[in-house]
Scaffold this active site. Structure first.
Site, PDB file in Angstrom:
ATOM      1  N   GLY A  11     -27.875  35.291   5.469  1.00 23.49           N
ATOM      2  CA  GLY A  11     -29.218  35.759   5.848  1.00 23.49           C
ATOM      3  C   GLY A  11     -29.654  36.899   4.943  1.00 23.49           C
ATOM      4  O   GLY A  11     -28.868  37.785   4.638  1.00 23.49           O
ATOM      5  N   ARG A  72     -27.347  28.792   2.245  1.00 21.78           N
ATOM      6  CA  ARG A  72     -26.089  28.480   2.927  1.00 21.78           C
ATOM      7  C   ARG A  72     -25.422  27.399   2.077  1.00 21.78           C
ATOM      8  O   ARG A  72     -26.097  26.608   1.426  1.00 21.78           O
ATOM      9  CB  ARG A  72     -26.343  27.943   4.333  1.00 21.78           C
ATOM     10  CG  ARG A  72     -27.363  28.771   5.107  1.00 21.78           C
ATOM     11  CD  ARG A  72     -26.760  29.849   5.974  1.00 21.78           C
ATOM     12  NE  ARG A  72     -27.823  30.553   6.686  1.00 21.78           N
ATOM     13  CZ  ARG A  72     -27.723  31.778   7.163  1.00 21.78           C
ATOM     14  NH1 ARG A  72     -26.645  32.486   6.998  1.00 21.78           N
ATOM     15  NH2 ARG A  72     -28.720  32.340   7.797  1.00 21.78           N
ATOM     16  N   ASP A 103     -21.021  38.561   7.356  1.00 20.91           N
ATOM     17  CA  ASP A 103     -19.694  38.112   7.714  1.00 20.91           C
ATOM     18  C   ASP A 103     -19.270  36.813   6.995  1.00 20.91           C
ATOM     19  O   ASP A 103     -18.177  36.723   6.426  1.00 20.91           O
ATOM     20  CB  ASP A 103     -19.759  37.856   9.225  1.00 20.91           C
ATOM     21  CG  ASP A 103     -18.416  37.715   9.833  1.00 20.91           C
ATOM     22  OD1 ASP A 103     -17.612  38.626   9.641  1.00 20.91           O
ATOM     23  OD2 ASP A 103     -18.184  36.670  10.472  1.00 20.91           O
ATOM     24  N   THR A 125     -26.817  42.846   5.852  1.00 18.99           N
ATOM     25  CA  THR A 125     -27.282  42.042   6.988  1.00 18.99           C
ATOM     26  C   THR A 125     -28.033  42.944   7.949  1.00 18.99           C
ATOM     27  O   THR A 125     -27.645  44.099   8.136  1.00 18.99           O
ATOM     28  CB  THR A 125     -26.108  41.369   7.740  1.00 18.99           C
ATOM     29  OG1 THR A 125     -26.577  40.895   9.016  1.00 18.99           O
ATOM     30  CG2 THR A 125     -24.945  42.304   8.000  1.00 18.99           C
ATOM     31  N   ASP A 127     -27.993  42.639  11.023  1.00 16.83           N
ATOM     32  CA  ASP A 127     -27.315  42.624  12.327  1.00 16.83           C
ATOM     33  C   ASP A 127     -26.388  43.815  12.582  1.00 16.83           C
ATOM     34  O   ASP A 127     -25.994  44.046  13.722  1.00 16.83           O
ATOM     35  CB  ASP A 127     -26.499  41.332  12.482  1.00 16.83           C
ATOM     36  CG  ASP A 127     -27.365  40.089  12.349  1.00 16.83           C
ATOM     37  OD1 ASP A 127     -28.561  40.176  12.680  1.00 16.83           O
ATOM     38  OD2 ASP A 127     -26.858  39.044  11.904  1.00 16.83           O
ATOM     39  N   ASP A 129     -23.289  44.087  11.953  1.00 16.49           N
ATOM     40  CA  ASP A 129     -22.098  43.559  12.636  1.00 16.49           C
ATOM     41  C   ASP A 129     -20.869  43.444  11.736  1.00 16.49           C
ATOM     42  O   ASP A 129     -19.963  42.672  12.036  1.00 16.49           O
ATOM     43  CB  ASP A 129     -22.423  42.183  13.245  1.00 16.49           C
ATOM     44  CG  ASP A 129     -22.842  41.162  12.193  1.00 16.49           C
ATOM     45  OD1 ASP A 129     -23.058  41.556  11.033  1.00 16.49           O
ATOM     46  OD2 ASP A 129     -22.948  39.973  12.532  1.00 16.49           O
ATOM     47  N   ARG A 171     -27.601  38.201  16.132  1.00 19.95           N
ATOM     48  CA  ARG A 171     -26.526  37.211  16.324  1.00 19.95           C
ATOM     49  C   ARG A 171     -25.622  37.621  17.491  1.00 19.95           C
ATOM     50  O   ARG A 171     -26.126  37.866  18.569  1.00 19.95           O
ATOM     51  CB  ARG A 171     -25.730  37.027  15.033  1.00 19.95           C
ATOM     52  CG  ARG A 171     -26.595  36.343  13.976  1.00 19.95           C
ATOM     53  CD  ARG A 171     -25.841  35.268  13.265  1.00 19.95           C
ATOM     54  NE  ARG A 171     -25.338  35.766  12.004  1.00 19.95           N
ATOM     55  CZ  ARG A 171     -24.807  35.009  11.064  1.00 19.95           C
ATOM     56  NH1 ARG A 171     -24.677  33.712  11.242  1.00 19.95           N
ATOM     57  NH2 ARG A 171     -24.400  35.528   9.939  1.00 19.95           N
TER      58      ARG A 171
HETATM   59  P1  ADP Z   1     -23.849  35.685   6.549  1.00 21.77           P
HETATM   60  O1  ADP Z   1     -23.197  36.060   5.261  1.00 21.77           O
HETATM   61  O2  ADP Z   1     -25.212  36.303   6.701  1.00 21.77           O
HETATM   62  O3  ADP Z   1     -22.941  35.911   7.734  1.00 21.77           O
HETATM   63  P2  ADP Z   1     -23.344  32.778   6.753  1.00 21.77           P
HETATM   64  O4  ADP Z   1     -22.405  32.903   7.893  1.00 21.77           O
HETATM   65  O5  ADP Z   1     -24.330  31.688   6.782  1.00 21.77           O
HETATM   66  O6  ADP Z   1     -24.186  34.105   6.486  1.00 21.77           O
HETATM   67  O7  ADP Z   1     -22.458  32.601   5.440  1.00 21.77           O
HETATM   68  C1  ADP Z   1     -23.060  32.511   4.163  1.00 21.77           C
HETATM   69  C2  ADP Z   1     -22.275  31.562   3.280  1.00 21.77           C
HETATM   70  O8  ADP Z   1     -20.949  32.076   3.068  1.00 21.77           O
HETATM   71  C3  ADP Z   1     -22.042  30.160   3.833  1.00 21.77           C
HETATM   72  O9  ADP Z   1     -23.158  29.296   3.669  1.00 21.77           O
HETATM   73  C4  ADP Z   1     -20.872  29.700   2.989  1.00 21.77           C
HETATM   74  O10 ADP Z   1     -21.279  29.297   1.691  1.00 21.77           O
HETATM   75  C5  ADP Z   1     -20.052  30.991   2.838  1.00 21.77           C
HETATM   76  N1  ADP Z   1     -18.975  30.984   3.839  1.00 21.77           N
HETATM   77  C6  ADP Z   1     -19.069  31.176   5.167  1.00 21.77           C
HETATM   78  N2  ADP Z   1     -17.871  31.051   5.780  1.00 21.77           N
HETATM   79  C7  ADP Z   1     -16.988  30.751   4.810  1.00 21.77           C
HETATM   80  C8  ADP Z   1     -15.566  30.485   4.784  1.00 21.77           C
HETATM   81  N3  ADP Z   1     -14.843  30.500   5.907  1.00 21.77           N
HETATM   82  N4  ADP Z   1     -14.994  30.240   3.590  1.00 21.77           N
HETATM   83  C9  ADP Z   1     -15.724  30.229   2.462  1.00 21.77           C
HETATM   84  N5  ADP Z   1     -17.040  30.464   2.419  1.00 21.77           N
HETATM   85  C10 ADP Z   1     -17.680  30.721   3.560  1.00 21.77           C
END
Ligand code: ADP
Length: 319
Positions: A11, A72, A103, A125, A127, A129, A171
């Site tokens: 995000g 994503r 995260d 972020t 959030d 968090d 979230r």
């Molecule tokens: P944020 O970083 O805001 O928490 P997301 O949870 O959508 O957003 O994660 C962003 C991107 O990080 C995902 O689309 C993916 O490419 C990568 N990602 C998330 N989880 C994993 C994971 N367990 N291993 C590798 N890459 C990950």
């Protein structure tokens, strides 16, 4: 260290641009080249990589969103996807990567680090968090956007003598709800970290009414439930009619506050300092207004904590 990469992922958050600017300029100041990777891990896999110069990051410090765009990328969660990313980095002779995000983005940085490619995470972020840092980039701006909305809704709530329910983002974290609710004088704040008691909320509304208070603001964090669901529950418990406002994506946009720009500049520069010292596999943060860094693998196992004293205070101040 001669060449580093930078990407924003997950995000978007106001202040990400200020962080990109800080990374690029701090690195160039120290004679390091910086390559921008567009569209997060998606662009990394597909080689959307371009060199950034001092001027590439001009005129962005005040802009919301991220000039590197975000996306994503499910494929990056697989080992094959991560290997493709590492191949692209090697092809461009990039030796280390700065990842700005939340995260999920940290999970990606952790995966690269565990496969031997050094990364530094910068918390971006709204959030708030991410464990290990008191504040994330974008939180303060989002908070002020929500506060502005609360103030405006309070005007109409007061004129029409109504109870308003405002659903805010965050979230699974209650920080946006708690901080904006405290700053906005909300009568009730619902956060996912604490169970709520409908009887207590109903009593509070009734006792306010008995004192002649004709309007109330209730903040519901999206991690608890939707504002509309809560409005239905409240109606069943009290027969009170309410109006619901779902603030949605306006919370993610806008020009970053001074506080977010300064935080982003400090954290971005700190990430580059770590890489100059040869330290990969770290995440940067701020604790008690001091810059800190910690192991990205360890920190991801630590749960984020909301400030429970502040939650208690919000209850005491809204009697
Ligand atoms: P944020 O970083 O805001 O928490 P997301 O949870 O959508 O957003 O994660 C962003 C991107 O990080 C995902 O689309 C993916 O490419 C990568 N990602 C998330 N989880 C994993 C994971 N367990 N291993 C590798 N890459 C990950």
């Amino acid at each position: 260290m001669k060449r580093i990469g930078i990407l924003t992922s997950g995000g978007d958050a106001p202040g990400m641009n200020a962080a990109i600017r800080a990374v690029v300029r701090k690195a160039i100041y120290h004679g390091i080249e910086v390559y921008g990777i567009y569209n997060g891990y998606n662009g990394l896999i597909n080689g959307k990589i371009e060199k950034l110069e001092v001027g590439s990051v001009g005129d962005i410090i005040h802009r919301g969103g991220t000039m590197l765009h975000s996306a994503r990328c499910e494929e990056f969660k697989t080992r094959e996807g991560q290997q493709k990313g590492i191949e692209q980095l090697k092809k461009h002779q990039i030796e280390a990567l700065v990842v700005i995000g939340g995260d999920g983005s940290y999970q990606g940085a952790k995966a690269l680090t565990m496969q031997g490619f050094p990364c530094v995470g910068v918390p971006g972020t709204i959030d708030n968090d991410i464990p290990g840092t008191d504040f994330t980039i974008g939180f303060d701006t989002a908070l002020n956007t929500v506060l502005d909305a609360i103030d405006k809704i309070r005007d109409t709530a007061s004129s029409h003598e109504r109870t308003f329910i405002i659903e805010v983002m965050g979230r699974d974290a209650g920080d946006i709800a708690l901080w904006s609710g405290l700053a906005g004088g909300a009568e009730t704040i619902l956060i996912p970290e604490e169970n709520y008691d409908m009887n207590e909320i109903a009593d509070r509304l009734r006792s306010g009414n008995d004192r002649g208070k004709k309007h109330s603001i209730i903040i519901v964090a999206e991690g608890v439930k939707s504002g509309n669901e809560f409005a239905k529950e409240l109606k069943e418990a009290t027969n009170y009619d309410t109006r619901v406002s779902v603030l949605g994506h306006i919370q993610r946009g806008g020009s970053p506050t001074a506080s977010d720009r300064v935080l982003a500049s400090r954290l971005g520069a700190k990430a580059v300092e770590l890489l100059i010292e040869g330290k990969g596999g770290r995440a940067v943060g701020i604790q008690n207004n001091q810059l800190v860094d910690y192991d990205i693998v360890e920190i991801l196992g630590t749960p984020h904590k909301v400030n429970i004293d502040m939650y208690q205070l919000s209850k005491e101040l809204s009697i």
